[in-house]
Motif scaffolding. Structure first.
Motif, PDB file in Angstrom:
ATOM      1  N   THR A 262      31.053  31.026  34.131  1.00  0.00           N
ATOM      2  CA  THR A 262      32.133  30.233  34.218  1.00  0.00           C
ATOM      3  C   THR A 262      33.271  31.129  33.854  1.00  0.00           C
ATOM      4  N   ILE A 263      33.516  31.865  32.934  1.00  0.00           N
ATOM      5  CA  ILE A 263      34.490  32.588  32.383  1.00  0.00           C
ATOM      6  C   ILE A 263      35.023  33.521  33.368  1.00  0.00           C
ATOM      7  N   PHE A 264      34.048  34.170  34.180  1.00  0.00           N
ATOM      8  CA  PHE A 264      34.339  35.123  35.416  1.00  0.00           C
ATOM      9  C   PHE A 264      34.899  34.404  36.600  1.00  0.00           C
ATOM     10  N   TYR A 265      34.264  33.237  36.945  1.00  0.00           N
ATOM     11  CA  TYR A 265      34.735  32.591  38.038  1.00  0.00           C
ATOM     12  C   TYR A 265      36.188  31.841  37.938  1.00  0.00           C
ATOM     13  N   VAL A 266      36.190  31.314  36.611  1.00  0.00           N
ATOM     14  CA  VAL A 266      37.602  30.501  36.330  1.00  0.00           C
ATOM     15  C   VAL A 266      38.629  31.663  36.377  1.00  0.00           C
ATOM     16  N   ALA A 267      38.510  33.080  36.012  1.00  0.00           N
ATOM     17  CA  ALA A 267      39.634  34.031  36.115  1.00  0.00           C
ATOM     18  C   ALA A 267      39.835  34.351  37.464  1.00  0.00           C
ATOM     19  N   VAL A 268      38.634  34.494  38.176  1.00  0.00           N
ATOM     20  CA  VAL A 268      39.002  34.831  39.461  1.00  0.00           C
ATOM     21  C   VAL A 268      39.640  33.756  40.374  1.00  0.00           C
ATOM     22  N   VAL A 269      39.316  32.466  40.146  1.00  0.00           N
ATOM     23  CA  VAL A 269      40.108  31.464  41.100  1.00  0.00           C
ATOM     24  C   VAL A 269      41.600  31.421  40.534  1.00  0.00           C
ATOM     25  N   CYS A 270      41.825  31.666  38.961  1.00  0.00           N
ATOM     26  CA  CYS A 270      43.343  31.496  38.797  1.00  0.00           C
ATOM     27  C   CYS A 270      43.817  32.728  39.347  1.00  0.00           C
ATOM     28  N   ALA A 271      43.222  33.896  39.768  1.00  0.00           N
ATOM     29  CA  ALA A 271      44.028  35.011  40.165  1.00  0.00           C
ATOM     30  C   ALA A 271      44.321  35.327  41.575  1.00  0.00           C
ATOM     31  N   TYR A 272      43.482  34.441  42.251  1.00  0.00           N
ATOM     32  CA  TYR A 272      43.388  34.348  43.620  1.00  0.00           C
ATOM     33  C   TYR A 272      43.700  33.220  44.518  1.00  0.00           C
ATOM     34  N   TYR A 273      43.142  32.008  43.891  1.00  0.00           N
ATOM     35  CA  TYR A 273      43.375  30.719  44.842  1.00  0.00           C
ATOM     36  C   TYR A 273      44.539  29.909  44.227  1.00  0.00           C
ATOM     37  N   HIS A 274      45.591  30.425  44.772  1.00  0.00           N
ATOM     38  CA  HIS A 274      46.878  29.629  44.267  1.00  0.00           C
ATOM     39  C   HIS A 274      48.032  30.007  45.394  1.00  0.00           C
ATOM     40  N   PRO A 275      49.041  29.093  45.674  1.00  0.00           N
ATOM     41  CA  PRO A 275      49.794  29.311  46.735  1.00  0.00           C
ATOM     42  C   PRO A 275      50.790  30.899  46.179  1.00  0.00           C
ATOM     43  N   SER A 276      51.371  31.628  47.303  1.00  0.00           N
ATOM     44  CA  SER A 276      51.911  32.456  47.076  1.00  0.00           C
ATOM     45  C   SER A 276      53.214  32.265  46.532  1.00  0.00           C
ATOM     46  N   SER A 277      53.635  32.624  45.390  1.00  0.00           N
ATOM     47  CA  SER A 277      54.743  32.366  44.892  1.00  0.00           C
ATOM     48  C   SER A 277      55.123  33.333  43.671  1.00  0.00           C
ATOM     49  N   SER A 278      56.578  33.872  43.941  1.00  0.00           N
ATOM     50  CA  SER A 278      56.883  34.690  42.739  1.00  0.00           C
ATOM     51  C   SER A 278      56.731  34.243  41.373  1.00  0.00           C
ATOM     52  N   THR A 279      56.860  32.902  40.833  1.00  0.00           N
ATOM     53  CA  THR A 279      56.724  32.522  39.835  1.00  0.00           C
ATOM     54  C   THR A 279      55.108  32.494  39.193  1.00  0.00           C
ATOM     55  N   LEU A 280      54.318  32.772  40.296  1.00  0.00           N
ATOM     56  CA  LEU A 280      52.979  32.673  39.958  1.00  0.00           C
ATOM     57  C   LEU A 280      52.158  33.913  39.751  1.00  0.00           C
ATOM     58  N   LYS A 281      53.229  35.090  39.771  1.00  0.00           N
ATOM     59  CA  LYS A 281      52.912  36.490  39.887  1.00  0.00           C
ATOM     60  C   LYS A 281      52.244  36.857  38.394  1.00  0.00           C
ATOM     61  N   THR A 282      52.947  36.506  37.389  1.00  0.00           N
ATOM     62  CA  THR A 282      52.419  36.594  36.029  1.00  0.00           C
ATOM     63  C   THR A 282      51.442  36.084  35.576  1.00  0.00           C
ATOM     64  N   GLN A 283      50.995  34.912  36.202  1.00  0.00           N
ATOM     65  CA  GLN A 283      49.795  34.145  36.010  1.00  0.00           C
ATOM     66  C   GLN A 283      48.790  35.213  36.883  1.00  0.00           C
ATOM     67  N   GLU A 284      49.117  35.399  37.861  1.00  0.00           N
ATOM     68  CA  GLU A 284      48.047  36.399  38.570  1.00  0.00           C
ATOM     69  C   GLU A 284      47.607  37.770  37.862  1.00  0.00           C
ATOM     70  N   LYS A 285      48.615  38.285  37.008  1.00  0.00           N
ATOM     71  CA  LYS A 285      48.390  39.626  36.320  1.00  0.00           C
ATOM     72  C   LYS A 285      47.492  39.195  35.151  1.00  0.00           C
ATOM     73  N   VAL A 286      47.774  38.034  34.503  1.00  0.00           N
ATOM     74  CA  VAL A 286      47.149  37.781  33.525  1.00  0.00           C
ATOM     75  C   VAL A 286      45.757  37.327  33.851  1.00  0.00           C
ATOM     76  N   SER A 287      45.543  36.675  34.807  1.00  0.00           N
ATOM     77  CA  SER A 287      44.193  36.237  35.375  1.00  0.00           C
ATOM     78  C   SER A 287      43.432  37.757  35.678  1.00  0.00           C
ATOM     79  N   SER A 288      44.103  38.513  36.199  1.00  0.00           N
ATOM     80  CA  SER A 288      43.720  39.911  36.736  1.00  0.00           C
ATOM     81  C   SER A 288      43.170  40.798  35.336  1.00  0.00           C
ATOM     82  N   VAL A 289      43.916  40.597  34.454  1.00  0.00           N
ATOM     83  CA  VAL A 289      43.626  41.472  33.105  1.00  0.00           C
ATOM     84  C   VAL A 289      42.345  40.829  32.573  1.00  0.00           C
ATOM     85  N   PHE A 290      42.229  39.447  32.729  1.00  0.00           N
ATOM     86  CA  PHE A 290      41.172  38.783  32.021  1.00  0.00           C
ATOM     87  C   PHE A 290      39.772  38.929  32.530  1.00  0.00           C
TER      88      PHE A 290
END
Length: 326
Positions: A262-290
């Motif tokens: 669950t932890i692995f898939y939630v982090a992957v989904v948060c990192a990749y499955y979102h609209p392309s937006s500059s406001t979400l780049k921080t979320q992308e990095k945080v999820s990727s770190v996780f």
């Protein structure tokens, strides 16, 4: 992935600019603040050390403890091995960059980092699905467990997971690094990954998008399907058990795997499955770190804390060690 589809639409509108191919990339990194960078360096260094020691310790414990010579722990040993290498693909470079003024990586270095990251991430996904199948056989067909989950079959499933993981990575790496990078060399991330590299490309990314969606999506969807179907059958079997202690015991053998998956898939989904937006780049990095840094540390800890057999063996090994020093 929605962000890749939107990137593709953007690339169709853009004209091809300067054709000079980039030979060196530069990461934007996690932060520009030196004090924050130092704090993150110390934090992630500790996380990485725990991940390395935890996964090596788990592999060693499974190897030397006769009570853990079962298919479940045989597969856990390979999951720890994948986590050990997986965390080492990104974390050492990230730690070095946190203390560096310029965070540079060569084109070949970026290619190799992405290849092994993609290969090991795919392998981890598939090993997790094999572990779900193992729990399905153990709980739903306990009388046939020993004959079905033989050492030979476990090894074959692990080898197949590695083979698929590394082959799909060849396809994704080839399609990504056949793109032209001729506009900027600044990767808005802390490691080489598809979305930030695709944003840098000055050529059309239609083929890269299709390859990524096909291979990445196939691995994720097939693994998630196996895990979900396995646990549907497991839940059905567990609920038929009359005794509460029997149900607790059955659930306890699955809880560690459920949490890790669950932890692995939630982090992957948060990192990749979102609209392309500059406001979400921080979320992308945080999820990727996780899922690149934190998850490889959590897996051995979760199995150590929640699995009674592992805890018993840890206590037994510590007691033997203390007696040997007396």
């Amino acid at each position: 992935m929605r962000c890749l589809f939107q990137l593709f639409q953007t690339k169709n509108i853009m004209g091809v600019k300067n054709k000079t191919q980039v030979t060196v990339f530069e990461f934007s990194g996690l932060t520009d603040d030196k004090l924050v960078a130092l704090f993150l360096f110390l934090l992630f260094l500790m996380v990485y050390i725990v991940a390395v020691l935890g996964n090596i310790g788990m592999m060693a414990m499974v190897h030397i403890s006769p009570s853990l010579h079962t298919p479940m722990y045989y597969l856990l040993r390979y999951l720890s091995m994948v986590d050990l290498f997986y965390s080492s693909v990104v974390t050492p470079k990230m730690l070095s960059d946190l203390l560096s003024e310029r965070k540079l990586i060569t084109f070949m270095g970026c290619t190799l980092q992405f290849y092994f990251f993609c290969a090991l991430a795919g392998t981890e996904i598939l090993v997790l699905s094999v572990m779900a199948y193992d729990r399905y056989v153990a709980i739903c067909h306990p009388l046939h467990y020993v004959s079905v989950m033989t050492n030979k079959k476990c090894l074959s499933l692990v080898i197949l997971s590695f083979f698929i993981g590394f082959v799909q990575s060849v396809a994704q790496t080839s399609s990504l690094f056949s793109l032209e990078f001729c506009d900027s060399n600044l990767i808005d991330h802390f490691y080489c990954d598809i979305p930030p590299l695709a944003r840098l490309s000055c050529s059309k990314i239609h083929t890269c998008t299709i390859v990524t969606l096909f291979f990445g999506g196939s691995c994720c969807l097939s693994s998630m399907t196996i895990i979900l179907v396995s646990y549907i059958f497991i839940m059905n079997s567990v609920l038929r058990i009359n005794s509460a202690s029997g149900r607790r015991k059955a659930f306890s053998t699955c809880s560690s795997h459920v949490i890790c998956s669950t932890i692995f898939y939630v982090a992957v989904v948060c990192a990749y499955y979102h609209p392309s937006s500059s406001t979400l780049k921080t979320q992308e990095k945080v999820s990727s770190v996780f899922y690149t840094v934190v998850t490889p540390m959590l897996n051995p800890l979760i199995y150590s804390l929640r699995n009674q057999e592992v805890k018993k063996n840890i206590i037994r090994l510590l007691q033997k060690r203390s007696h040997s020093h007396i």
